[in-house]
Design an enzyme around this catalytic site. Structure first.
Site, mmCIF file in Angstrom:
data_model
loop_
_atom_site.group_PDB
_atom_site.id
_atom_site.type_symbol
_atom_site.label_atom_id
_atom_site.label_comp_id
_atom_site.label_asym_id
_atom_site.label_seq_id
_atom_site.Cartn_x
_atom_site.Cartn_y
_atom_site.Cartn_z
ATOM 1 C CB CYS A 2 44.224 65.699 7.848
ATOM 2 S SG CYS A 2 45.594 66.727 7.379
ATOM 3 N NE ARG A 27 42.301 61.774 12.273
ATOM 4 C CZ ARG A 27 42.617 60.539 11.913
ATOM 5 N NH1 ARG A 27 42.130 59.513 12.585
ATOM 6 N NH2 ARG A 27 43.388 60.318 10.876
ATOM 7 C CD1 TRP A 74 48.752 68.158 13.357
ATOM 8 C CD2 TRP A 74 50.124 67.451 11.741
ATOM 9 N NE1 TRP A 74 49.991 67.982 13.907
ATOM 10 C CE2 TRP A 74 50.857 67.544 12.940
ATOM 11 C CE3 TRP A 74 50.793 67.027 10.599
ATOM 12 C CZ2 TRP A 74 52.205 67.222 13.023
ATOM 13 C CZ3 TRP A 74 52.135 66.711 10.683
ATOM 14 C CH2 TRP A 74 52.825 66.810 11.893
ATOM 15 C CG ASN A 100 44.636 62.294 6.351
ATOM 16 O OD1 ASN A 100 45.775 62.705 6.540
ATOM 17 N ND2 ASN A 100 44.113 61.288 7.039
ATOM 18 N N GLY A 101 46.914 63.357 3.969
ATOM 19 C CA GLY A 101 48.054 62.615 3.418
ATOM 20 C C GLY A 101 49.044 63.574 2.788
ATOM 21 C CD GLU A 486 54.948 55.823 27.325
ATOM 22 O OE1 GLU A 486 55.676 55.915 26.336
ATOM 23 O OE2 GLU A 486 53.757 56.178 27.320
ATOM 24 C CE LYS A 490 52.459 59.525 27.126
ATOM 25 N NZ LYS A 490 52.457 58.306 26.412
ATOM 26 C CD GLU A 493 53.236 62.215 23.855
ATOM 27 O OE1 GLU A 493 52.772 62.032 22.737
ATOM 28 O OE2 GLU A 493 53.008 61.428 24.806
ATOM 29 C CG HIS A 509 78.659 55.964 30.265
ATOM 30 N ND1 HIS A 509 79.981 55.591 30.250
ATOM 31 C CD2 HIS A 509 78.001 55.020 30.977
ATOM 32 C CE1 HIS A 509 80.113 54.439 30.909
ATOM 33 N NE2 HIS A 509 78.919 54.079 31.367
ATOM 34 C CE LYS A 608 45.418 58.363 20.675
ATOM 35 N NZ LYS A 608 46.291 58.157 21.840
HETATM 36 O O1 M6R Z 1 49.078 54.651 16.833
HETATM 37 P P1 M6R Z 1 50.495 54.251 17.143
HETATM 38 O O2 M6R Z 1 50.605 53.462 18.375
HETATM 39 O O3 M6R Z 1 51.158 53.589 15.965
HETATM 40 O O4 M6R Z 1 51.237 55.624 17.375
HETATM 41 C C1 M6R Z 1 52.605 55.692 17.618
HETATM 42 C C2 M6R Z 1 53.007 57.028 18.197
HETATM 43 O O5 M6R Z 1 52.669 58.061 17.317
HETATM 44 C C3 M6R Z 1 52.335 57.293 19.545
HETATM 45 O O6 M6R Z 1 52.599 56.285 20.463
HETATM 46 C C4 M6R Z 1 52.815 58.641 20.123
HETATM 47 O O7 M6R Z 1 54.152 58.567 20.490
HETATM 48 C C5 M6R Z 1 51.928 59.041 21.291
HETATM 49 N N1 M6R Z 1 51.609 60.426 21.196
HETATM 50 C C6 M6R Z 1 52.549 58.784 22.598
HETATM 51 O O8 M6R Z 1 51.809 59.279 23.664
#
Ligand code: M6R
Length: 613
Positions: A2, A27, A74, A100-101, A486, A490, A493, A509, A608
């Site tokens: 949010c 966000r 959100w 927000n929360g 990673e 990516k 996502e 395994h 975000k």
């Molecule tokens: O703001 P932060 O680094 O604490 O966020 C952690 C994760 O939410 C963040 O890295 C998320 O996995 C990203 N979308 C990765 O691209």
């Protein structure tokens, strides 16, 4: 997650708040809304969908007013819909609120209110909180400020709330616990936001609101109080941020811009800290707790998502160079189990946003148990940076694309500087090796630049060829294992293709059962100690007709004969390699997402800044 925006001042509030909501789109959200104070009435507009859908819906309707609050939601409680969108109007019609929360005890509050005859138009916890506040105000015949204070003492959970009252013109009430809130100070005007981006065009002077603080914001005054009704002097800070930093600058997407910024952001992360020629590292952020770190029984790294992957790289590097025991924990697990923590432990929190709810709470718990907290954080002034005993900012600048790219390489850079500095202080590295690694790190921005210059066309072609894959496997060993994780994250996502990262040897395994001619397997195979072994793993995939996509070091003569596709990176030390090998994987995900016609900057369902657990 949010986004919250507010304005009160001498200008028309609507365009400022709408523009602010657009600045917070990164966000992640699924509905948007705005409440305006118009003469002595409140006007609300809200809509499921994007901010532009809201604008379209508002069309020619009246938007006059000098005070407004706006929200991007959100969804947590209740689906994304017009009626669940914020702002909410209290049953009395006198108050409007955005939130927000998550209010954890909302069900109990709701049933209490329902017994008194309240009926709810939405399924949200936020509407419950609003009516709870209003109910206190009406029953106690007190002002809104007093009612908010009483209500918040009964609420459990996390919140930032902004309220306006039809009978108090040009006044916004704001409070926070656990979610971020920034107030920008202008001349006879104030701006409110989940972060500073909505106010950057107007002011550089901001106040970061702390947990359990209540702000009463009018054009010409900002009154800050704690929940005990004591006044607090606002601590005004100057923002070191330019508007250009949150704009696309000619790139198609923020993600692409941020990938291409990495030569600069990596250099920014070590600027003034690393002197490769003199083999010197200055990191004033760790001075205060250097002894603690050197004598730590354990370093426990706590993070989520991409930041957790940075933590894994740090585990390998710190254990190798400093011989200190390192554990890497998912913050969401760490906060709920009952971990053994002592005052000899140092908790290192890694976070781009500095607001991730799970990481924040994990730190609070560890701090209560006496651990020392060190933050590796990007966003200056964020909650994690403020609760840490010490820390180093990563200086990557604002990251707008939901997928973390430049923030990750900046985290790796800072973590490597920390490892090197500690190793030198501990005497676990020779002066020659220390100098060598300083020089390798110093050379990385140019090497990343080289990848961006020479490999993009090749990566684009690979992306086009594999864009319809149903699933992909990412494999790496040693320092490149976290890179495989990673790379897979990516891809998931950005392209919505299922992907898994694995240590290459672990493939036998289980995951090898997935391999057939339709499964592309990405190997992170830069030249290192494990190279021969990873080449054998590639052969195993080829023997089962899998497609091998390999990231390899320039000059490698063996791998290209095995792999179906090859992406080249320059030679570097294996400890530093994760800074380089991740870049082609970021690009691969980006182009696959683009070829699939997806919104790479704002992937579905993602936020975000994950400010709720
Ligand atoms: O703001 P932060 O680094 O604490 O966020 C952690 C994760 O939410 C963040 O890295 C998320 O996995 C990203 N979308 C990765 O691209």
């Amino acid at each position: 997650m949010c986004g919250i925006v507010g304005y009160t001042g001498k200008r028309q509030a609507y365009p400022i708040v709408i523009d602010g909501l657009k600045k917070l789109e990164y966000r992640g959200y699924d509905s948007a809304g705005i409440a305006l104070q118009q003469d002595d009435q409140l006007t609300l507009y809200k809509k499921a969908g994007k901010v532009k859908d809201l604008e379209h819906f508002i069309g020619e309707r009246s938007t006059d007013g000098l005070t407004a609050i706006g929200h991007t939601r959100w969804a947590t409680h209740g689906e994304p819909s017009d009626h669940n969108a914020h702002p909410h109007l209290s049953q009395s019609g006198q108050l409007a609120m955005i939130h927000n929360g998550i209010i954890e005890n909302y069900a109990q509050l709701k049933s209490e209110l329902e017994k008194e005859g309240y009926r709810f138009k939405s399924e949200t916890d936020s509407e419950v909180l609003l009516n709870f506040i209003d109910d206190i105000r009406l029953k106690n015949q007190c002002g809104l400020e007093e009612a908010i204070r009483i209500a918040l003492k009964r609420v459990t959970g996390a919140y930032v709330i902004l309220l306006i009252d039809e009978s108090q013109p040009q006044t916004i009430f704001a409070a926070r616990k656990g979610s971020p809130l920034v107030i920008g100070i202008g001349a006879d005007e104030h701006f409110l936001g989940s972060d500073a981006s909505p106010m950057l065009a107007y002011t550089k002077e901001v106040v970061y609101i702390n947990d359990y603080e209540l702000a009463i914001v009018r054009p010409d005054e900002l009154v800050l109080k704690n929940l005990g009704n004591e006044r607090i002097t606002p601590y005004v800070q100057k923002l070191d941020l330019e508007l250009a930093a949150i704009e696309k600058g000619g790139y198609d997407h923020f993600m692409l811009k941020e990938i291409f910024e990495q030569p600069l952001t990596i250099a920014d992360s070590f600027r003034g800290r690393l002197d490769a020629a003199e083999a010197r590292i200055v990191l004033s952020g760790i001075d205060a707790i250097e002894e603690k770190l050197l004598n730590a029984r354990r370093i426990i790294i706590v993070a989520c998502g991409t930041s957790w992957h940075a933590g894994l790289v740090a585990e390998y590097v710190i254990e190798e160079l400093c011989r200190i025991n390192v554990e890497v924990e998912y913050a969401s697990e760490f906060r709920y189990r009952n971990p053994v923590i002592s005052s000899d432990d140092v908790i290192v929190a890694i976070s781009q946003s500095g607001e991730t709810a799970d990481t924040l709470v994990a730190l609070e718990r560890a701090k209560e148990q006496g651990a020392t907290i060190f933050g590796v954080v990007n966003v200056v002034g964020s909650s994690i940076s403020r609760i840490a005993h010490a820390g180093c900012y990563t200086h990557a600048g604002p990251e707008i694309g939901v997928a973390s790219t430049k923030a990750y390489t900046a985290q790796l850079t800072v973590l490597m500087l920390i490892a090197l500095k500690l190793a030198k202080a501990k005497g676990t590295i020779t002066p020659e090796r220390f100098k060598e690694l300083c020089q390798e790190l110093d050379a990385i921005p140019n090497k990343v630049q080289q990848v961006l210059k020479d490999q993009v066309e090749r990566i684009k072609a690979i992306a086009e060829k594999y864009k319809d894959a149903r699933s992909m496997l990412y494999l790496g060993r040693g320092y490149n294992f976290p890179t495989a994780l990673e790379g897979a994250l990516k891809l998931k996502e950005i392209s919505y293709i299922h992907a898994e990262g694995y240590p290459a040897a672990e493939m036998k395994h289980g995951p090898i059962a997935l391999v057939d001619e339709d499964l592309p397997v990405v190997f992170v195979a830069s030249r290192d100690t494990y190279h021969e072994k990873i080449v054998s793993n590639m052969q195993e995939i080829k023997a089962r007709k899998g497609k091998v996509l390999a990231v390899v070091t320039e000059g490698d003569e063996i791998t290209p004969n095995i792999a179906d596709e090859v992406i080249w990176v320059p030679q570097t030390d294996e400890l530093i390699a994760p800074l380089l090998t991740v870049v082609p994987l970021q690009l691969l995900s980006y182009y696959i997402g683009v070829y699939r016609g997806l919104d790479v900057d704002r992937p579905r369902n993602l936020a975000k800044s994950v400010t709720v657990e």
